[in-house]
Design a protein around this motif. Structure first.
Motif, mmCIF file in Angstrom:
data_model
loop_
_atom_site.group_PDB
_atom_site.id
_atom_site.type_symbol
_atom_site.label_atom_id
_atom_site.label_comp_id
_atom_site.label_asym_id
_atom_site.label_seq_id
_atom_site.Cartn_x
_atom_site.Cartn_y
_atom_site.Cartn_z
ATOM 1 N N ASN A 94 46.615 24.819 -13.746
ATOM 2 C CA ASN A 94 47.492 23.637 -13.572
ATOM 3 C C ASN A 94 46.960 22.500 -14.751
ATOM 4 N N ARG A 95 45.740 22.140 -14.906
ATOM 5 C CA ARG A 95 45.305 21.136 -15.477
ATOM 6 C C ARG A 95 45.350 21.605 -17.064
ATOM 7 N N LEU A 96 45.580 22.760 -17.460
ATOM 8 C CA LEU A 96 45.610 23.324 -18.960
ATOM 9 C C LEU A 96 47.182 23.940 -19.225
ATOM 10 N N SER A 97 48.002 23.590 -18.195
ATOM 11 C CA SER A 97 49.501 23.980 -18.531
ATOM 12 C C SER A 97 50.191 23.226 -19.712
ATOM 13 N N LEU A 98 49.657 22.169 -19.832
ATOM 14 C CA LEU A 98 50.376 21.439 -21.098
ATOM 15 C C LEU A 98 49.395 21.211 -22.429
ATOM 16 N N HIS A 99 48.327 21.987 -22.340
ATOM 17 C CA HIS A 99 47.642 22.112 -23.529
ATOM 18 C C HIS A 99 48.311 22.685 -24.686
ATOM 19 N N PRO A 100 48.163 22.105 -26.014
ATOM 20 C CA PRO A 100 49.085 22.593 -26.965
ATOM 21 C C PRO A 100 48.591 24.007 -27.549
ATOM 22 N N LYS A 101 47.315 24.467 -27.127
ATOM 23 C CA LYS A 101 46.821 25.713 -27.698
ATOM 24 C C LYS A 101 47.227 26.824 -26.573
ATOM 25 N N ALA A 102 47.728 27.748 -27.133
ATOM 26 C CA ALA A 102 48.149 28.912 -26.139
ATOM 27 C C ALA A 102 47.040 29.458 -25.410
#
Length: 229
Positions: free
Chosen positions: A153-161
């Motif tokens: 959840n917390r990394l879901s909008l991280h720019p790096k795939a």
């Protein structure tokens, strides 16, 4: 019937069907990532599903106008989600999630015991809750908590795939750890933490799982009355 019915699951099912109607893969993925991000906040799980329903509607409009979600929203997805979080009154989401995890623990304790007792132990007259079963349950609950809340959840909008894919890596690592613990360290340990009539224990666990499920259904049905969806 109210105890059997679960309004949250109904809304989740509705959203899971509706999100597939979003033609743009990009917009569909962005809605999913936004919901995952919101799931790490203090928002109620029911409110998050209501928001998802609204976001699906926005994504469908963006489809018709041949726009991306960010273009349709006018701001970045993270800014939009943070705005929702900041404008929403504090909700005891931690307590809600703990409540849900306790219910999940009771349900899976019944499932795991039934599988172990009926399939692997061939229904002996006396049996109980083994160390292996307890470890399996604890590993599952820990993985579910850590991977879904703190990683996916917390990394879901991280720019790096590659950062967004850490959820799958964590799940695989957790499975390997569980296999190592149960096969290497607990393989020869057959201690039962609780011992008695096998069918009686199964019946008690089934009753507990049923009560826990009805209680959770009642909670979500009461929550649904707070929202106009």
């Amino acid at each position: 019937m109210a105890l059997i019915h679960n309004n949250l699951k109904d809304l989740q099912k509705e959203n899971s069907i509706s999100i597939k109607t979003i033609r743009s893969d990009q917009n569909r993925n962005e809605v999913t990532r936004m919901i995952q991000y919101l799931s790490s906040s203090h928002l109620s799980l029911f409110q998050i599903e209501v928001i998802q329903k609204d976001l699906i509607g926005i994504a469908l409009e963006a489809d018709r106008e041949q726009m991306t979600m960010s273009e349709k929203l006018g701001i970045s997805m993270k800014e939009f989600c943070d705005g929702i979080i900041q404008s929403t009154e504090e909700y005891p989401a931690r307590r809600e999630r703990i409540y849900q995890e306790v219910v999940t623990a009771v349900q899976y304790l019944f499932y795991l015991y039934a599988i172990e007792y009926i399939i692997f132990q061939s229904v002996p007259a006396h049996w109980g809750i083994s160390i292996q079963l307890t470890v399996g349950l604890l590993v599952f609950l820990t993985l579910n908590r850590m991977t879904s809340l703190y990683i996916r959840n917390r990394l879901s909008l991280h720019p790096k795939a590659y950062m967004r894919s850490m959820y799958n890596v964590a799940m695989l690592a957790g499975f390997i750890i569980y296999v190592l613990i149960t096969r290497l360290f607990l393989r020869h340990i057959h201690t039962l933490l609780f011992y008695g009539n096998g069918w009686l224990i199964l019946s008690v666990l089934a009753f507990m799982a049923l009560i826990a499920t009805f209680s959770m259904n009642r909670y979500w049905n009461n929550c649904s009355q707070k929202y106009n969806y």
